[in-house]
Design a protein around this motif. Structure first.
Motif, mmCIF file in Angstrom:
data_model
loop_
_atom_site.group_PDB
_atom_site.id
_atom_site.type_symbol
_atom_site.label_atom_id
_atom_site.label_comp_id
_atom_site.label_asym_id
_atom_site.label_seq_id
_atom_site.Cartn_x
_atom_site.Cartn_y
_atom_site.Cartn_z
ATOM 1 N N GLN A 120 -3.342 -2.819 1.388
ATOM 2 C CA GLN A 120 -2.611 -1.632 1.829
ATOM 3 C C GLN A 120 -2.685 -1.497 3.346
ATOM 4 N N GLU A 121 -3.848 -1.817 3.901
ATOM 5 C CA GLU A 121 -4.025 -1.718 5.364
ATOM 6 C C GLU A 121 -3.090 -2.676 6.093
ATOM 7 N N ALA A 122 -2.956 -3.891 5.561
ATOM 8 C CA ALA A 122 -2.079 -4.869 6.207
ATOM 9 C C ALA A 122 -0.621 -4.444 6.113
ATOM 10 N N LEU A 123 -0.221 -3.919 4.969
ATOM 11 C CA LEU A 123 1.165 -3.462 4.821
ATOM 12 C C LEU A 123 1.471 -2.317 5.784
ATOM 13 N N LEU A 124 0.526 -1.396 5.947
ATOM 14 C CA LEU A 124 0.731 -0.302 6.893
ATOM 15 C C LEU A 124 0.763 -0.815 8.329
ATOM 16 N N ALA A 125 -0.027 -1.855 8.624
ATOM 17 C CA ALA A 125 -0.007 -2.443 9.968
ATOM 18 C C ALA A 125 1.337 -3.104 10.256
ATOM 19 N N ILE A 126 1.933 -3.731 9.237
ATOM 20 C CA ILE A 126 3.274 -4.303 9.421
ATOM 21 C C ILE A 126 4.276 -3.185 9.655
ATOM 22 N N PHE A 127 4.152 -2.095 8.894
ATOM 23 C CA PHE A 127 5.031 -0.935 9.100
ATOM 24 C C PHE A 127 4.931 -0.431 10.536
ATOM 25 N N GLU A 128 3.710 -0.384 11.072
ATOM 26 C CA GLU A 128 3.495 0.113 12.436
ATOM 27 C C GLU A 128 3.873 -0.902 13.507
ATOM 28 N N GLY A 129 4.260 -2.104 13.114
ATOM 29 C CA GLY A 129 4.621 -3.138 14.076
ATOM 30 C C GLY A 129 3.432 -3.838 14.703
ATOM 31 N N GLN A 130 2.257 -3.678 14.123
ATOM 32 C CA GLN A 130 1.043 -4.283 14.664
ATOM 33 C C GLN A 130 0.738 -5.658 14.069
ATOM 34 N N LEU A 131 1.494 -6.063 13.053
ATOM 35 C CA LEU A 131 1.172 -7.274 12.308
ATOM 36 C C LEU A 131 2.450 -7.860 11.728
ATOM 37 N N LYS A 132 2.461 -9.185 11.560
ATOM 38 C CA LYS A 132 3.499 -9.884 10.813
ATOM 39 C C LYS A 132 2.814 -10.772 9.786
ATOM 40 N N PHE A 133 3.494 -11.020 8.661
ATOM 41 C CA PHE A 133 2.860 -11.861 7.654
ATOM 42 C C PHE A 133 2.653 -13.287 8.152
ATOM 43 N N THR A 134 3.379 -13.668 9.187
ATOM 44 C CA THR A 134 3.234 -15.008 9.757
ATOM 45 C C THR A 134 2.001 -15.132 10.656
ATOM 46 N N ASP A 135 1.308 -14.015 10.928
ATOM 47 C CA ASP A 135 0.112 -14.090 11.776
ATOM 48 C C ASP A 135 -0.987 -14.924 11.131
ATOM 49 N N SER A 136 -0.995 -14.992 9.814
ATOM 50 C CA SER A 136 -1.938 -15.864 9.111
ATOM 51 C C SER A 136 -1.187 -16.550 7.983
#
Length: 248
Positions: A67-83
């Motif tokens: 859930q934390e990662a999905l919210l980080a993607i929502f906030e523009g702080q993360l992409k699934f391609t980062d890992s």
């Protein structure tokens, strides 16, 4: 304490990678992501390995993003391609068998489908549930589901985000072995034993040939999925669904 990801050589030439994050039910926590990357790197660098079985624990195979990662993607702080864990099985030099004895959810379903062999359990839930939360699929899902499951069923799973039991998919004619949960690992081991009888050089050469197209085409699909995320992920409705529906 057990490692979150364990790599063992269970028979000569056969590597077993077990995802067993019991606290987070095999969601893609930092420890699970790092553990998977390290395990597959070890397989790549260990020339005696001829086959890999990838599995989970109890009733869970893999549960996708936290859930934390999905919210980080929502906030523009993360992409699934980062890992990049979605193509570990595809890039592995030797054949990989996904022994999906348990539930495989979202990205967890996707990483299983990138294996060379897939074994499912009749009791388990399999879902590409990205659209359940209102954002478009990632992790190569738009490539691998239609390719492995067929265009009609693959697109249905992607668009609907619905849950399917292994028994339901068996009735739909998925081109995989579907067994009772307690038979999945034994069947995967028999497949691995057949592979381990062959020369590693021959296995690597043939796998390279068989997945050459997938390895070449996948980056274009990933780029398009990232672009769709930029368009769809940052809606308030998506955040609300992640907060209210996650884990249900």
């Amino acid at each position: 304490m057990q490692p979150v990801v364990e790599l063992r050589e269970i028979e000569p030439g056969i590597a077993l990678i077990t995802m067993q994050d019991r606290v987070y039910k095999n969601t893609f926590s930092d420890d699970l992501v790092k553990g998977l990357a390290h395990a597959f790197l070890t397989v790549k660098e260990t020339e005696r390995y001829k086959a890999v079985i990838l599995t989970g624990y109890d009733t869970y195979f893999a549960s996708g993003g936290t859930q934390e990662a999905l919210l980080a993607i929502f906030e523009g702080q993360l992409k699934f391609t980062d890992s990049n864990i979605y193509s570990l099985a595809l890039e592995c030099p030797v054949p990989v068998i996904s022994a999906m004895q348990g539930h495989a959810i979202g990205g967890g379903f996707v990483i299983g489908l990138f294996a060379d062999f897939v074994v499912m359990s009749r009791e388990s839930v399999y879902t590409a549930n990205f659209m359940k939360y209102g954002f478009t699929p990632g992790m190569g899902a738009t490539y691998i589901l239609p390719r492995k499951l067929g265009l009609s069923l693959g697109n249905e799973m992607l668009l609907s985000g619905s849950n399917y039991r292994g028994a339901d998919l068996e009735k739909r004619g998925v081109p995989f072995t579907v067994l009772p949960r307690d038979q999945v690992m034994s069947h995967a081991l028999e497949l691995a034993r057949q592979l381990a009888e062959k020369p590693r050089l021959s296995l690597v050469a043939l796998k390279d040939h068989l997945v050459e197209t997938a390895r070449a085409e996948l980056p274009n699909y990933i780029a398009k999925e990232v672009a769709m995320h930029e368009l769809t992920f940052h809606q308030t409705e998506v955040r609300d669904k992640i907060l209210s529906l996650f884990g249900k």
